[in-house]
Design an enzyme around this catalytic site. Structure first.
Site, PDB file in Angstrom:
ATOM      1  N   ARG A  37       0.844  -1.200   0.000  1.00  0.00           N
ATOM      2  CA  ARG A  37       0.000   0.000   0.000  1.00  0.00           C
ATOM      3  C   ARG A  37       0.876   1.245   0.000  1.00  0.00           C
ATOM      4  NH1 ARG A  37      -1.862   2.688   5.034  1.00  0.00           N
ATOM      5  NH2 ARG A  37      -3.514   4.194   4.539  1.00  0.00           N
ATOM      6  N   ARG A  78      -8.550  19.108   7.553  1.00  0.00           N
ATOM      7  CA  ARG A  78      -7.445  19.335   8.485  1.00  0.00           C
ATOM      8  C   ARG A  78      -7.475  20.765   9.011  1.00  0.00           C
ATOM      9  NH1 ARG A  78      -3.933  15.230   8.736  1.00  0.00           N
ATOM     10  NH2 ARG A  78      -3.919  13.715   7.018  1.00  0.00           N
ATOM     11  N   LYS A 220     -13.198   2.362   0.932  1.00  0.00           N
ATOM     12  CA  LYS A 220     -12.856   2.372   2.356  1.00  0.00           C
ATOM     13  C   LYS A 220     -14.087   2.799   3.164  1.00  0.00           C
ATOM     14  CE  LYS A 220      -8.833   4.198   3.354  1.00  0.00           C
ATOM     15  NZ  LYS A 220      -7.707   5.186   3.346  1.00  0.00           N
ATOM     16  N   THR A 278      -6.229  -1.076  10.322  1.00  0.00           N
ATOM     17  CA  THR A 278      -6.023  -0.088  11.386  1.00  0.00           C
ATOM     18  C   THR A 278      -5.770  -0.714  12.758  1.00  0.00           C
ATOM     19  OG1 THR A 278      -7.601   1.361  10.241  1.00  0.00           O
ATOM     20  CG2 THR A 278      -6.780   2.096  12.362  1.00  0.00           C
TER      21      THR A 278
END
Length: 476
Positions: A37, A78, A220, A278
């Protein structure tokens, strides 16, 4: 059997500075990595280009096939650049605003829709949920909120607005640039972040098609909206990733385990590969062995029916990257050999266009048990029939022989499938059977007298659609 067939669950490893060398990548592959990845949220395109070429170079050297996944950053919100970290305390009043210029008392955010996507009472989570705030009012495109959980806020930390990001674009400008990069580099998979509905997936596929490619898309699952639209998203996706990091922020950590099981169950039902990701072995970023809870987490994901398990910081920046892969591989092997690793490997043959392939896959799985076959040998150009076989979770390795290098690379992600490139598009006669026997003995590690199940097309083995099945005894 050769050591590479000792596990059937696939391992995805994130490439980063900790393994950025030919030697380390080779060790990762030998330890059990099947998919690499590249996380576009970090590093430059130049760095990713170098790592992409390095992976392909090492795979060619080892004469093996690994998939490469380009993971798009997606519409990640962000905090902007701060003059210095801000210590936010409980009950402190703060202001969020989309702006580039620094203004005293205002926390800048890079998301222009923040004022439109929140209301009084909305939650704002900062730095992976470590800092939390509740919106009190929205006025003049500024969001006024009160801190409910304080902490030190630094520049460029992530910001989540659970369930309230309707103004976010599904595929950002940066994502489009990396889609083109993936097409140019002939990547095997593109992972689409923050999917909310099937239209997001279709938009990404349109960009891929517009660039003249057919790269598989991994959706995802990390937004509450994705869980609400689960079935339709899986239906248009090529693979699913249970991205538990942001999912646990957008929902809550206590809801993630059940969401994970629900996602895996639906993927298994729709015959789509699923990756669990994760914090699987996160303690191994700094420690040489995992916690007992982490080992159980990996094993339970495999028992749930995951096709692949993923390492992030463990391999990208961890001190024990190789050991993390070795540990995950051993957990997979131990879990797969346990009496608890059982699946209902029946399925409804509902698609008229593939009913022959489905019937052959179903028959091959039953024949494996009756003759105690050691492997399934699947001849396939596109990999479609082999994918069906993978969905049945047979008890033996699936050795896919293809004349397409691109197919071999893509199939590295599929459960239990080990791709091999051979130009064997021949009629199945005595001569080709001798070649097959030599291959199974010398390259795969089987023995004279072992049974294998062969599927392919007739009269030629590879290029046509799968339409035959054969029980074969090596050497006879």
């Amino acid at each position: 059997m050769k050591n590479r067939f000792f596990k059937r669950t696939k391992i995805v490893a994130t490439i980063g500075p900790a393994v950025d060398s030919e030697e380390k990548i080779e060790k990762l592959i030998k330890a059990g990595v099947n998919v690499f990845r590249l996380n576009t949220s970090h590093e430059t395109m130049e760095v990713h280009n170098k790592r992409f070429d390095l992976i392909r170079q090492v795979c060619a050297k080892l004469r093996t096939y690994c998939s490469i996944m380009i993971d798009l950053q997606g519409p990640k919100i962000r905090v902007g650049n701060l003059e210095q970290p801000i210590n936010l305390e409980k009950n402190q009043e703060v202001i969020f605003s989309h702006q580039e210029n620094l203004e005293e008392g205002v926390i800048p955010v890079d998301y222009k829709g923040i004022a439109q996507d929140v209301n009084k009472g909305s939650k704002i989570l900062l730095d992976d949920g470590k800092i939390q705030a509740t919106v009190e009012k929205v006025e003049d495109n500024k969001v006024y909120a009160k801190i409910t959980h304080g902490g030190l806020l630094k520049s460029r930390k992530g910001l989540n607005i659970p369930g309230s990001t309707n103004s976010l674009e599904a595929v950002t400008k940066k994502d489009v640039e990396y889609i083109k990069f993936a097409v140019d580099k002939k990547a095997d998979y593109i992972a689409l972040s923050f999917v909310r509905q099937k239209e997001d997936v279709l938009l990404a596929k349109k960009y891929i098609n517009d660039y003249g490619a057919d790269i598989l898309v991994i959706s995802k699952m990390e937004k509450p909206q994705a869980i609400e639209n689960l079935e339709s998203i899986i239906n248009v996706s090529d693979c699913i990733m249970v991205a538990r990091g942001d999912l646990g922020i957008e929902l809550s950590a206590v809801e993630v385990p059940i969401c994970q099981k629900r996602i895996i169950k639906e993927c298994n039902k729709q015959k789509k590969p699923v990756i669990v990701a994760t914090q699987m072995l996160e303690s191994m970023i700094d420690e040489p062995i995992p916690t007992r809870a982490e080992s159980s987490d990996v094993a339970n994901a495999i028992l749930d029916g995951a096709d692949a398990v993923m390492l992030s910081g463990e391999t990208s920046v961890g001190k024990y990257a190789i050991e993390a892969v070795e540990t995950m591989a051993h957990i997979a092997k131990n879990t797969e050999n346990s009496p608890f690793y059982k699946f209902d490997n029946d399925f409804e043959m509902f698609d008229e266009t593939t009913i022959t392939r489905q019937a052959i896959a179903f028959g091959a799985d039953r024949m494996i048990k009756h003759v105690k076959a050691k492997a399934l040998l699947s001849f396939s150009h596109s990999g479609n029939s082999t994918r069906l076989m993978s969905r049945l979770r047979p008890s033996v390795p699936i050795i896919m022989v293809s004349d397409s290098e691109a197919t071999c690379k893509k199939m590295a992600l599929c459960w239990g499938v080990y791709p091999v490139l051979k130009n064997w598009d021949d009629v199945l006669n005595q001569d080709i059977l001798i070649n097959i026997d030599n291959f199974l003995i010398n390259e795969i590690g089987l023995n004279y007298g072992d049974y294998v199940i062969i599927t392919g097309s007739a009269p030629r083995l590879i290029t046509s659609k799968t339409n035959f099945i054969r029980v074969h005894k090596i050497g006879t």
